[in-house]
Design a protein around this motif. Structure first.
Motif, short mmCIF file in Angstrom:
data_model
loop_
_atom_site.label_atom_id
_atom_site.label_comp_id
_atom_site.label_asym_id
_atom_site.label_seq_id
_atom_site.Cartn_x
_atom_site.Cartn_y
_atom_site.Cartn_z
N ALA A 53 0.89 -1.51 -0.10
CA ALA A 53 -0.06 0.09 0.06
C ALA A 53 0.43 1.34 -0.17
O ALA A 53 1.88 1.71 0.59
N LEU A 54 0.27 2.11 -0.66
CA LEU A 54 0.74 3.72 -0.63
C LEU A 54 -0.20 4.24 0.33
O LEU A 54 -1.56 4.43 -0.02
N LEU A 74 12.98 11.64 -8.10
CA LEU A 74 12.33 10.89 -8.83
C LEU A 74 13.45 9.38 -7.65
O LEU A 74 14.09 9.38 -7.74
N LEU A 75 12.53 8.75 -6.82
CA LEU A 75 13.37 8.33 -6.10
C LEU A 75 12.91 6.92 -6.04
O LEU A 75 11.27 6.90 -5.49
N PRO A 76 13.34 5.94 -6.16
CA PRO A 76 13.04 4.31 -6.13
C PRO A 76 12.49 3.73 -4.63
O PRO A 76 13.09 4.15 -3.49
N MET A 77 11.25 3.77 -4.18
CA MET A 77 11.03 3.00 -2.49
C MET A 77 10.42 1.98 -2.16
O MET A 77 9.53 1.95 -3.24
N GLU A 78 10.95 1.23 -1.44
CA GLU A 78 9.73 0.27 -0.50
C GLU A 78 10.08 0.24 0.13
O GLU A 78 11.00 0.03 1.33
N LYS A 121 8.36 -4.54 -7.43
CA LYS A 121 8.82 -3.56 -8.59
C LYS A 121 8.91 -2.71 -6.92
O LYS A 121 7.98 -2.31 -6.72
N PRO A 122 9.89 -1.00 -7.18
CA PRO A 122 10.06 -0.25 -6.11
C PRO A 122 8.87 0.57 -6.51
O PRO A 122 8.36 0.64 -7.67
N TRP A 123 8.52 1.64 -5.41
CA TRP A 123 7.34 2.27 -5.64
C TRP A 123 8.14 3.43 -5.77
O TRP A 123 9.87 3.61 -6.15
N LEU A 174 4.07 0.27 1.45
CA LEU A 174 3.94 -0.35 2.98
C LEU A 174 4.06 -1.88 1.87
O LEU A 174 4.11 -1.87 0.32
N GLY A 175 4.98 -2.24 1.57
CA GLY A 175 5.90 -3.68 0.94
C GLY A 175 6.66 -2.42 -0.67
O GLY A 175 6.64 -1.42 -0.31
#
Length: 308
Positions: free
Chosen positions: A176-177, A211-215, A193-195, A187-188
């Motif tokens: 979730a976001l 822009l940042l890839p995050m999880e 793929k990363p958010w 969340l996750g």
């Protein structure tokens, strides 16, 4: 990673807490997915009713009306958040201070109104988190100066996001976001793929600066573009220095990345107030937290953890 054929994303936008709330949850069960979204929005509204300075019946408004005269018993949730706020004030040497509202309440960014220097000077002594006296045994708060007002604008949205994610986890949702204005927690991941989380350009609403890839992490941004007005070429924005009662101008935006939205929210405000060098110095000393800062020359700076 396998998902059931009927699994999908459920999402919704809403205007709550004076900002845009966005929630997105992944679920194989439509009832769970829709309930997850509704649960988040309901929690945001509950905290809005509790902590908004603009709602006369809110617990925060009651504190501001009473605590300067006598001790007031408050809810455990409010007590805990005030306690956290004081601890973050201590950690940041007063750069984060919820009593900024003792002057801050006189600014009206929609109406282009600000207090004059004389008024600010007369109220500056009320800005000091040490005026907030908490009594754990009685779960009460009292202000040691009757001109003190508090505002949780620098921490309540982060608190709401953390609460929302906890509620989703308890429902068994694993991806979730949740976003409340500048506060986002994930969340996750996003289906393996990363958010991708953006930091907007402080001078262009439609452009992302980074822009940042995050999880499974969180990020909060404080910027001088959220609430402001301009007068004679000067920008008057809502992030005030507790020392001066006026806007600070060393940076244009600060994003803090760490596990807790509550702390990210407060720390991004603190770093903004402290300015580039002192602010990044603080973040570099806190384990598990990083920052991206755009200075007033529009140059990007990163904490040491992001430079590796």
């Amino acid at each position: 990673m396998s998902y059931a054929a009927n699994a999908k994303w459920y999402s919704e936008n809403a205007a709550i807490m004076g900002t845009n709330i966005y929630v997105e949850v992944w679920s194989e069960d439509p009832i769970q997915g829709q309930l997850g979204v509704k649960t988040v929005l309901a929690e945001m509204e509950r905290i809005n009713q509790l902590m908004s300075p603009y709602i006369e019946s809110s617990e925060l408004s009651k504190i501001n009306n009473v605590a300067g005269k006598k001790a007031l018993v408050i809810s455990p949730e409010m007590f805990e958040l005030l306690d956290k706020s004081i601890k973050i004030s201590e950690l940041t040497k007063g750069a984060f201070d919820i009593t900024f509202a003792s002057v801050g309440y006189l600014y009206n960014y929609k109406e282009n109104q600000r207090p004059d220097d004389k008024t600010i000077d007369s109220l500056l002594s009320a800005i000091n988190y040490k005026h907030i006296q908490l009594n754990a045994e009685k779960s009460s708060v009292k202000f040691l100066n009757d001109k003190v007002k508090i505002d949780l604008g620098g921490i309540a949205k982060g608190h709401a996001v953390d609460n929302a994610i906890s509620l989703l986890e308890r429902m068994g949702i694993t991806n979730a976001l949740v976003t409340a204005g500048g506060d986002t927690r994930l969340l996750g991941d996003r289906q393996g793929k990363p958010w991708i989380v953006g930091i907007r350009d402080p001078r262009n609403r439609d452009k992302q600066a980074v822009l940042l890839p995050m999880e499974s992490s969180a990020m909060s941004t404080s910027g001088d573009y959220e609430r402001y007005f301009e007068e004679d070429g000067q920008r008057y924005h809502h992030i005030l220095s507790p020392k001066t009662g006026k806007s600070t101008y060393d940076v244009q935006s600060v994003s803090v990345i760490g596990p807790s939205s509550t702390y990210n929210d407060a720390l991004s405000t603190a770093v903004f107030v402290m300015g580039l060098r002192e602010g990044l110095g603080l973040i570099n000393r806190i384990d598990g937290y990083d920052a991206v800062v755009m200075d007033n020359q529009r140059k990007m700076h990163y904490s040491t953890g992001l430079q590796q």
